[in-house]
Design a protein around this motif. Sequence first.
Motif: not given
Length: 587
Positions: A532-553
């Motif tokens: 799984t790859g997630i690209r983050v460019e918006d600081p407001e999106a960092v926290e949500g992306a981290l939560r998604q990443a940790i929840a992903t198998k």
Amino acid sequence: MPDSIRDSAAPVNSVLEMQGGEAVARMIRAFNGGPMFGMGGFQLLPFYEAARHFGMPHHLINDERSGVFVADAYAKVSGRVGLADATLGPGATNLVTGLAEALNAGTPMVCVVGDTHRDHAWKNMTQECRQVDLLRPVCKELIRVEAIHRIPEMMRRAFAVATTGRPGPVVVDLPEDLMHATHAFPAEEFEVDPANEAAPALRCRPDGAAVARAADLLAKAARPIILAGGGVHISGAADALTAFARAIDIPVAHTLTGKGAIPCVDPLSAGLFGRYDRIANRLIEEADVILVVGCKLGEIATKRYTVPAPGKTIIHLDIVAEEFGRTTRADVLLWGDAKLGIEDLHAALGARAAEMKARHAGYAAQVSARMAEWREGVAERLHSTERPINVARLLTAINTVLPEDGILVADGGFAAHWGGLLFDTKRAGRGFVPDRGFASIGYGLPGAMGAALAAPGRPVVAMTGDSGFCMVLGDLETAKRLDLDITIVVVNNAASGYVKALQHLVYGAGNYHASDLKEMDFAAIAQAFGCTGIRVEDPEAVEGALRQAIATKGPVVLDVIVTRDPAKMLPGVDNRAAVIRKGDRIA
């Protein structure tokens, strides 16, 4: 493979005929060895076949350096012996950087290395080199096996040396002919001491008279402070140290590897000290007694040997006597295990502990007040909305999202420094795993793999730079093959960030050379690996992306686009700049 491979326990006084490689595998199995990583060759084939037959957890790695890094992180998190192997020549030489990390960090490890057939040595054997000479300086002990019947004896010694004193890596060098030859081994040769499965296998107490002197100094101190290093975690002393600090209200500052010696969120935590600090250096300057625990007081921890300042009263507790006085003079030397030493100091204070706690109440309150003041002063960076993303904002998100039992692995260089300064462990223990023994970059991905294998079920996040990630990118395939639940945060600044930041500090803006990288889309690269790859460019999106990443198998690569401004790449001004730069001239 000979029919001698048996899974059942052999009767006492029986004899087992087997190849040398099987004897090695049996000894590792006897020590309940955990996962092992390596890339085999002809020399190791009998060992690999035995490992297959016994169902031992052995995994192919794409680079031997990564294999040692995996073993290193596994051992750091679990306390158990890390295991790796390599074939002769380039396989063996690829171990050097990882072994140096393990040696300097005190990591218990055993590496099995194949070598040339002795009958053909120095006759231009393929891949032959003087690997014993190359590896010896970067391991605690190198054991060259010269007789097949001594394999069990030497493997027992390898585990014993790796787990006692200050732990470290042991290399067992095995010639091809011994690995493939057969021998009738007495069954009792494969009996081992289970104490050597993990470190510390043996503990020793400091001298009682020295403990009494140290306790008297602490009891009379008005502003004492503890400086905790990675030895606290090697000893498993974090809970004991936390209880001790709370019992007498004494602040605790830590090195990069000592983070978690007391929870970072504890009111007594003064945070990182040395080159980068929050409030700790000032507290050290004001302290009248300093208790150093499991810390070598190296360059970064001492801000190039200026902290603590000369003249301070210092008590030094360490398992390695050679560390005493190496960089800083101490008044009382406590030679022994960190956990037992702290417990002895606590006991020696006795009833004085309650009086000390009452007397230190106002002093202890200053720690949390200063920390709150520091946080307020850097709030703009911690919660920055700038684009590209400020690394401080990224760490704020990691602090928010990673749960109490989470582990942050930090690659060498700026990733470790940012993490060491801003990441907050929420409980005592090793929740922060940087490779500061040798500070090599490339540790993030394999380190996350080792941590995940050592602590299944605990969320594991690794922070690495784009340069470090590129070094070990091939082992993303290994992480995918093992289906490990890890999140790799790539701090993407399109540069060798630490080098570029130092060039900025020393030579001024615009004076950069050989420190820029071509920007890559690491999220897309991860997807090409089946991750799984997630690209983050918006600081407001960092926290949500981290939560998604940790929840992903499975493995997730979080490609975070951070500042390109070299003036903002480090968490503070590197103190070496003043030493290197003299006016506008190159010193």
